[in-house]
Scaffold this motif. Structure first.
Motif, PDB file in Angstrom:
ATOM      1  N   ALA A  51       0.830  -1.203   0.000  1.00 47.76           N
ATOM      2  CA  ALA A  51       0.000   0.000   0.000  1.00 47.76           C
ATOM      3  C   ALA A  51       0.867   1.256   0.000  1.00 47.76           C
ATOM      4  N   VAL A  52       0.485   2.223  -0.826  1.00 49.00           N
ATOM      5  CA  VAL A  52       1.140   3.524  -0.916  1.00 49.00           C
ATOM      6  C   VAL A  52       0.040   4.579  -0.862  1.00 49.00           C
ATOM      7  N   SER A  53       0.305   5.716  -0.205  1.00 52.00           N
ATOM      8  CA  SER A  53      -0.749   6.711   0.002  1.00 52.00           C
ATOM      9  C   SER A  53      -0.228   8.121  -0.210  1.00 52.00           C
ATOM     10  N   ASN A  54      -1.162   9.010  -0.520  1.00 48.19           N
ATOM     11  CA  ASN A  54      -0.879  10.446  -0.560  1.00 48.19           C
ATOM     12  C   ASN A  54      -1.504  11.164   0.632  1.00 48.19           C
ATOM     13  N   GLY A  55      -1.915  10.410   1.645  1.00 42.67           N
ATOM     14  CA  GLY A  55      -2.566  10.973   2.814  1.00 42.67           C
ATOM     15  C   GLY A  55      -4.069  10.917   2.756  1.00 42.67           C
ATOM     16  N   LYS A  56      -4.596  10.540   1.591  1.00 44.59           N
ATOM     17  CA  LYS A  56      -6.047  10.371   1.421  1.00 44.59           C
ATOM     18  C   LYS A  56      -6.326   9.093   0.651  1.00 44.59           C
ATOM     19  N   ASP A  57      -5.815   9.028  -0.566  1.00 47.46           N
ATOM     20  CA  ASP A  57      -5.984   7.812  -1.379  1.00 47.46           C
ATOM     21  C   ASP A  57      -4.956   6.778  -0.956  1.00 47.46           C
ATOM     22  N   VAL A  58      -5.324   5.508  -1.076  1.00 45.04           N
ATOM     23  CA  VAL A  58      -4.413   4.393  -0.799  1.00 45.04           C
ATOM     24  C   VAL A  58      -4.528   3.418  -1.948  1.00 45.04           C
ATOM     25  N   VAL A  59      -3.408   3.124  -2.599  1.00 39.03           N
ATOM     26  CA  VAL A  59      -3.406   2.180  -3.725  1.00 39.03           C
ATOM     27  C   VAL A  59      -2.418   1.055  -3.432  1.00 39.03           C
ATOM     28  N   LEU A  60      -2.615  -0.066  -4.076  1.00 40.84           N
ATOM     29  CA  LEU A  60      -1.689  -1.188  -3.968  1.00 40.84           C
ATOM     30  C   LEU A  60      -0.804  -1.246  -5.196  1.00 40.84           C
ATOM     31  N   THR A  61       0.449  -1.589  -4.993  1.00 42.33           N
ATOM     32  CA  THR A  61       1.349  -1.774  -6.132  1.00 42.33           C
ATOM     33  C   THR A  61       0.901  -2.969  -6.968  1.00 42.33           C
ATOM     34  N   ASP A  62       1.195  -2.906  -8.264  1.00 41.93           N
ATOM     35  CA  ASP A  62       0.810  -4.004  -9.156  1.00 41.93           C
ATOM     36  C   ASP A  62       1.834  -5.136  -9.092  1.00 41.93           C
ATOM     37  N   ALA A  63       1.731  -6.081  -9.981  1.00 44.47           N
ATOM     38  CA  ALA A  63       2.600  -7.264  -9.956  1.00 44.47           C
ATOM     39  C   ALA A  63       4.074  -6.892 -10.099  1.00 44.47           C
ATOM     40  N   VAL A  79       4.883   5.090   1.927  1.00 38.23           N
ATOM     41  CA  VAL A  79       4.612   3.651   1.882  1.00 38.23           C
ATOM     42  C   VAL A  79       4.026   3.222   3.225  1.00 38.23           C
ATOM     43  N   ILE A  80       3.029   2.368   3.191  1.00 36.66           N
ATOM     44  CA  ILE A  80       2.508   1.742   4.396  1.00 36.66           C
ATOM     45  C   ILE A  80       3.287   0.437   4.578  1.00 36.66           C
ATOM     46  N   LYS A  81       4.203   0.445   5.528  1.00 33.23           N
ATOM     47  CA  LYS A  81       5.135  -0.668   5.699  1.00 33.23           C
ATOM     48  C   LYS A  81       4.401  -2.001   5.779  1.00 33.23           C
ATOM     49  N   PRO A  82       4.751  -2.953   4.914  1.00 35.77           N
ATOM     50  CA  PRO A  82       4.134  -4.278   5.007  1.00 35.77           C
ATOM     51  C   PRO A  82       4.854  -5.150   6.035  1.00 35.77           C
TER      52      PRO A  82
END
Length: 525
Positions: A51-63, A79-82
């Motif tokens: 997961a990566v964020s701009n402080g509002k949106d959160v998206v997952l990296t692709d393959a 980055v939201i540390k996995p």
């Protein structure tokens, strides 16, 4: 008409250009940094589903480990540390897994400045992570309100807390729950220099004394905090736990433009919602913010915002909230009657502070103010132990043995067989109203103590020392006492033989841990 049309066209073009400048996208990779140099090599693979964020949106990296996010003129990409990976740390052991995008910088009139730096949207913004082993059984330090107002108080924090707690290899990382300093944001760097001595990753929450008071809108009140610590709203994973860190202080207060109010902006609630979409409901969720969610007659927290948070957490049965701010220690529980939407009540631990009662009181054997809090809790810090998706909490009194969890207050001497209004009081620092506390005299039978919400007489006695002393005492007189939520009492017996007698108190906390403490008093003819 032609001139008007031309002006309209030029204006539209300028507005369009401004819109492009203010709102565009950034892309990059999250990758496994095998050689730990911070640069993505051709041989280093991207990490999917991070997961990566701009402080509002959160998206997952692709393959391939790639992501794309919107950016505006005041953004932090992070980055939201996995689980199973560590992020880079800066020279102070603070996570450095973010990039600031603040091309306009801080408003010129701000006393304490923020950052002025930009993300180059034309280049790949990459984040390297390093694989590490993470057990589902781990411990975390929790520090409430260090809040030094001077360099002398920075030294008190170092001497009383850091020197005792540092380099404990049982601890995975630590977190400070806001009010890292007391209004003078130039002290953020000295605070970081002291925290560095802990020699472990350290996370930080924004407090109301870490704000830019010059800000005309809440979105700008964290400018200096973001410069010194990174995002004020973020998340990370460790083991089977997901930690969400939030700035829950609205400044200026939207009611009157003065002071602050506990609550959340819409973009913060959107971040929580978007973040939780990628979090399994069997995880432990640990919420971290400064101001407690407890709503009293003084309306410290916005009802609608608290309810919005509760609604977003529906279906998550394993949730712990941690707050600070009050310079007291207590446990708050929220049920369906409070708007909490899960079967198991929400437990909020309002942790005692490392500064205690703002560095007040007599100078102790450590050479620092004793600084007992207004509810009778000594200054200290907490340890949270996580096992899979469950937790336990322990409070460590600074400068005292680990098993010091109860303070006993009783008269020193009483007349034999005489009736008295005096009582034995037990302040069980981690206690709740439902805990059982017992007392016995001289190894006799255990008798239940009565739970009371009242001023701790031992703290009241500290203030009386200052008031009654014919000479000036060292240290600053403590604040006025407040009712303790972890206090028990029982009548003190006087029908005993003359001589010294032992008081013993036994208490069991919500996690099943039992503690005892002893004291003595004398019976005289």
């Amino acid at each position: 008409m032609k001139l008007h049309s031309l002006l309209y066209t030029v204006s539209a073009m300028l507005l369009s250009s401004a819109a492009i400048a203010q709102h565009t996208t950034v892309s990059g990779f999250v990758f496994e940094d095998k050689n730990n140099n911070g640069t993505k090599e051709s041989t280093e693979k991207g990490l999917a589903n991070v997961a990566v964020s701009n402080g509002k949106d959160v998206v997952l990296t692709d393959a391939k480990g790639q992501y794309t996010l919107n950016i505006a003129n005041d953004n932090i990409i992070f980055v939201i540390k996995p689980t199973g990976y560590k992020v880079p740390l800066d020279e102070y052991n603070l996570p450095k897994s973010y990039a600031l995008h603040k091309p306009q910088g801080t408003p010129a009139h701000f006393k304490f400045k923020g950052a002025q730096q930009s993300i180059d949207a034309q280049r790949s913004l990459d984040f390297g992570l390093v694989a590490q082993k993470e057990a589902n059984d781990f411990a975390v330090y929790v520090f409430g309100d260090p809040q030094p107002y001077t360099m002398e108080e920075i030294q008190y924090f170092d001497k009383a807390i850091i020197q005792e707690a540092k380099s404990n290899n049982r601890i995975a990382f630590g977190i400070s729950m806001g009010d890292l300093v007391g209004d003078n944001l130039d002290l953020h760097t000295p605070y970081k220099e002291v925290i560095k001595k802990m020699d472990m990753p350290w996370y930080n929450v924004m407090g109301n004394h870490d704000m830019n008071y010059d800000a005309a809108s809440d979105s700008l009140s964290d400018e200096t905090f973001e410069k010194n610590f990174g995002p004020a709203n973020y998340a990370f994973n460790y083991g089977n736990a997901h930690f969400i860190v939030l700035d829950d202080i609205l400044y200026p207060d939207p009611r009157d433009g003065k002071g602050y109010w506990g609550g959340f902006r819409p973009d913060q609630l959107a971040f929580i919602k978007n973040d939780l979409q990628h979090v399994s409901k069997d995880k432990l969720i640990v919420l971290n913010f400064h101001i407690p969610l407890l709503i009293t007659g003084e309306d410290e927290f916005i009802h609608q915002d608290r309810q919005a948070l509760f609604d977003l957490l529906e279906g998550y049965e394993n949730v712990l909230a941690i707050s600070a701010h009050t310079h007291l220690q207590r446990h708050n529980f929220y049920s369906i009657a409070d708007g909490w939407r899960n079967r198991k009540p929400l437990h909020e631990y309002n942790v005692g502070t490392t500064s205690g009662d703002w560095y007040s009181g007599r100078i102790n054997e450590q050479g620092v103010p004793a600084s007992t809090m207004r509810d009778g809790t000594p200054k200290g810090y907490a340890v949270m132990q996580v096992k899979n998706n469950t937790y336990t909490l322990d409070y460590k009194v600074a400068g005292a043995p680990q098993d010091y969890q109860i303070n006993i207050y009783a008269p020193k001497v009483l007349a034999k067989d005489k009736r008295t209004s005096a009582s034995i009081f037990a302040n069980f620092f981690m206690g709740t109203a439902t805990d059982k506390v017992y007392c016995r005299i001289d190894n006799g039978d255990w008798k239940p103590m009565k739970y009371v919400v009242d001023v701790d007489p031992s703290f009241q006695a500290i203030n009386m020392q200052y008031d009654q002393s014919p000479v000036l005492l060292d240290g600053r007189r403590p604040s006025m006492p407040e009712a303790s939520t972890h206090l028990w009492m029982v009548n003190i017996p006087t029908k005993l033989i003359a001589g010294e007698h032992t008081i013993e108190v036994k208490a069991t906390d919500m996690f099943g841990k039992t503690y005892t403490q002893k004291s003595t008093y004398k019976i005289v003819e």
